[in-house]
Design an enzyme around this catalytic site. Structure first.
Site, PDB file in Angstrom:
ATOM      1  CE  LYS A 211     105.522  23.880  43.420  1.00 38.80           C
ATOM      2  NZ  LYS A 211     106.397  24.952  42.444  1.00 38.80           N
TER       3      LYS A 211
ATOM      4  NE  ARG B 100     116.582  27.574  44.277  1.00 34.58           N
ATOM      5  CZ  ARG B 100     116.322  28.738  43.410  1.00 34.58           C
ATOM      6  NH1 ARG B 100     116.803  30.088  43.899  1.00 34.58           N
ATOM      7  NH2 ARG B 100     115.635  28.856  42.603  1.00 34.58           N
TER       8      ARG B 100
HETATM    9  N1  BES Z   1     109.623  22.503  41.347  1.00 36.72           N
HETATM   10  C1  BES Z   1     109.610  23.801  41.013  1.00 36.72           C
HETATM   11  C2  BES Z   1     110.034  24.243  39.643  1.00 36.72           C
HETATM   12  C3  BES Z   1     109.138  23.641  38.370  1.00 36.72           C
HETATM   13  C4  BES Z   1     108.353  24.541  37.966  1.00 36.72           C
HETATM   14  C5  BES Z   1     109.324  22.441  37.684  1.00 36.72           C
HETATM   15  C6  BES Z   1     107.305  24.152  37.051  1.00 36.72           C
HETATM   16  C7  BES Z   1     108.470  22.102  36.833  1.00 36.72           C
HETATM   17  C8  BES Z   1     107.479  23.067  36.544  1.00 36.72           C
HETATM   18  C9  BES Z   1     110.604  24.358  42.119  1.00 36.72           C
HETATM   19  O1  BES Z   1     110.893  23.688  43.183  1.00 36.72           O
HETATM   20  C10 BES Z   1     109.920  25.701  42.430  1.00 36.72           C
HETATM   21  O2  BES Z   1     108.911  25.718  42.772  1.00 36.72           O
HETATM   22  N2  BES Z   1     110.633  26.718  41.893  1.00 36.72           N
HETATM   23  C11 BES Z   1     110.098  28.284  42.267  1.00 36.72           C
HETATM   24  C12 BES Z   1     111.431  28.950  42.485  1.00 36.72           C
HETATM   25  C13 BES Z   1     111.097  30.245  43.144  1.00 36.72           C
HETATM   26  C14 BES Z   1     110.306  30.020  44.634  1.00 36.72           C
HETATM   27  C15 BES Z   1     112.511  31.037  43.256  1.00 36.72           C
HETATM   28  C16 BES Z   1     109.531  28.789  40.777  1.00 36.72           C
HETATM   29  O3  BES Z   1     109.941  28.222  39.683  1.00 36.72           O
HETATM   30  O4  BES Z   1     108.782  29.532  40.930  1.00 36.72           O
HETATM   31 ZN    ZN Z   2     109.426  24.270  44.902  1.00 40.00          ZN
END
Ligand code: BES
Ligand code: ZN
Ligand code: ZN
Length: 497
Positions: free
Chosen positions: A275, A350
């Site tokens: 991230k 997921r």
């Molecule tokens: N934990 C995150 C989602 C999230 C984002 C939770 C902001 C709370 C606040 C999740 O694991 C993630 O990183 N999702 C990605 C998915 C993508 C890579 C398909 C996202 O939301 O960008």
């Molecule tokens: Zn994630």
């Protein structure tokens, strides 16, 4: 706000709380509580509008230290949920006055509501208890020597009748489960590792006396082919585990269980698909699906005690970074034989949920499954913090979740499943990939991915709570920070199932 809150059936309270509807004078029963006309006089002041949550303070009553005339809002269309707001506003006023005992006399005012809007004393008490209990959450255990903590009062709550008292007990129980979820959420990732969370679950099970906790880790994850946990958790020294909590009822043991699956990432760094920018801060809260399920189980085992089994699976891992990480381009085979090409290690939730869903279908013979997860940033863009996203094609389960959402105020909005979204998840080399090359509709892609791990014919709902699990601002009965979303929703759902 308060050190503790308890229901007191004996003794005299220092502060009296009465209710006034918008644009109305006090009802006769409330007027009868007035010893010297001071309450009635105050209720005629210009600022005694009766607007929801407004407070007029009476300091010259000859019977009480002070009296709070709280606004109940408009009589027409009154809903019991607004009493949480009342509790929040009253609670703040009580705390700033350092009150230790309060008496609520609002039932009589509520009795005169139209039939469709009627709110009984038990329900009113429950809303007041819930609001006061949730208002009282704080997290001070990590304050050090550089902080001087304010002293807090112990609050005794009196009322006009036993039904209201009983309601307050229930509401405090719902708030306790929510607050447990919030405390878990707030606990930082150097403390709240997957195994630490498992230990908390064991402690809760032991204390409740009607729950059992089993933890799958190490070789057991291999034996049970819980591929998502093994791979997502590989890079971290804090090892992954799947935590299984089972509530066993006194009666109704042979009924099919309702099964909850919670995404419980103790931290989500994104893994090798790291991230960037500000995206990582706050990812200690990527366990909030599991925290909500944990809180719901507390309410179920201690307050609702339904006549049916309930199982919770907390899919827990830390998505970290090391040379042992799973990587983009890996292909993994899951418990049900579905193969997944990893295209983004940040779409990790997921993968652990897939294990939980496979397990639930294989092993638990569920009445229905609800998974809850902070799955996608996209759902935050779509629905903000007002509604969680819900995917559920079973009319009956969906109606129950929607009703539970309305009654707890933890609302969810339906989103679609469709073959066209499923097609977006097809991989060129495996069955599916965990993240599609296009970002469009990505919360829906997440749900489409998960659908591959739910057996045909099993009723299932997916809740994406990435927008509702944390609040930016204080509201009437909540404060900025973790909301504990889902604890009350899922508990209420069990009660109405
Ligand atoms: N934990 C995150 C989602 C999230 C984002 C939770 C902001 C709370 C606040 C999740 O694991 C993630 O990183 N999702 C990605 C998915 C993508 C890579 C398909 C996202 O939301 O960008
Ligand atoms: Zn994630
Ligand atoms: Zn995540």
């Amino acid at each position: 706000m308060f050190e503790s809150i308890r229901v007191a059936s004996k003794g005299k309270a220092g502060v009296l709380v009465v209710g006034q509807f918008s644009g109305e004078s006090l009802n006769p029963e409330t007027r009868a509580l007035d010893g010297d006309g001071s309450i009635v006089k105050a209720s005629k002041r210009k600022d005694a509008t009766g607007a929801l949550g407004s407070i007029v303070e009476v300091h010259d009553s000859n019977k009480f230290e002070r009296v709070l005339i709280v606004g109940l809002g408009a009589r027409d269309g009154f809903s019991s949920g607004s009493l949480r707001t009342v509790a929040g506003r009253v609670g703040r006023a009580l705390a700033s006055a350092k009150t230790t005992s309060v008496k609520f006399e609002i039932c009589k005012a509520l009795e005169k509501l139209k039939k469709a809007d009627a709110v009984g004393a038990f329900e009113a008490g429950a809303m007041i208890g819930e609001g006061l209990g949730m208002l009282s959450w704080s997290f001070d255990s990590l304050r050090g020597t550089a902080t001087e903590l304010p002293t807090k009062a112990k609050l005794a709550v009196h009322s006009c009748c036993k039904a209201f008292d009983d309601g307050v007990e229930r509401g405090l129980g719902f708030a306790e489960g929510t607050n447990i979820a919030r405390t878990l959420s707030q606990t930082p990732p150097n403390i709240a590792t997957p195994m630490w969370i498992a230990n908390e679950a064991k402690k809760m099970a032991r204390k409740s006396g009607n729950m059992k906790c089993t933890v799958f880790s190490g070789k057991k994850l291999e034996d049970e082919k819980l591929t998502g946990h093994i791979n997502v958790g590989k890079a971290s020294e804090n090892k992954p585990c799947m935590i299984r909590l089972e509530y066993t009822p006194a009666r109704g043991k042979s009924k099919k269980p309702i099964v909850f699956v919670g995404k419980t990432m103790s931290y989500d760094s994104g893994g090798l698909s790291i991230k960037v920018g500000g995206g990582m801060v706050g990812m200690k809260r990527d366990k909030d699906g599991g925290c909500g399920v944990f809180g719901a189980m507390h309410i179920i085992a201690n307050v609702i005690k339904p006549n049916r089994p309930v199982v919770a699976l907390l899919a827990s891992a830390e998505n970290s970074i090391s040379d042992e990480d799973y990587r983009p381009d890996d292909v993994l085979e899951f418990r049900n034989g579905v193969t997944v090409e990893i295209t983004n290690t940040d779409a990790e939730g997921r993968l652990v949920l897939a294990d939980g869903l496979c397990w639930a279908c294989d092993k638990e013979n569920p009445e229905y499954i609800v998974d809850m997860a902070t799955l996608t940033g996209g759902v935050v863009v779509a629905l903000g913090s007002v509604f969680g996203g819900m995917w559920c094609d079973d009319d009956d389960v969906r109606a129950k979740i929607e009703a539970a959402g309305e009654s707890t105020g933890e609302r969810v909005w339906r989103m679609p499943h469709d073959a066209k979204y499923n097609a977006m998840m097809k991989s060129p080399i495996a069955d599916i990939h965990n993240s599609a090359p296009v970002r469009e509709a990505h919360p829906i892609q997440g749900a489409a991915f998960l659908s591959h791990f739910v057996q045909e014919g099993v009723k299932w709902a997916h809740l994406d709570i990435a927008g509702t699990h944390v609040l930016k601002k204080d509201t009437d009965f909540m404060c900025a920070g973790p909301s504990g979303f889902g604890a009350r929703l899922l508990a209420d759902l069990v009660e109405r199932s």
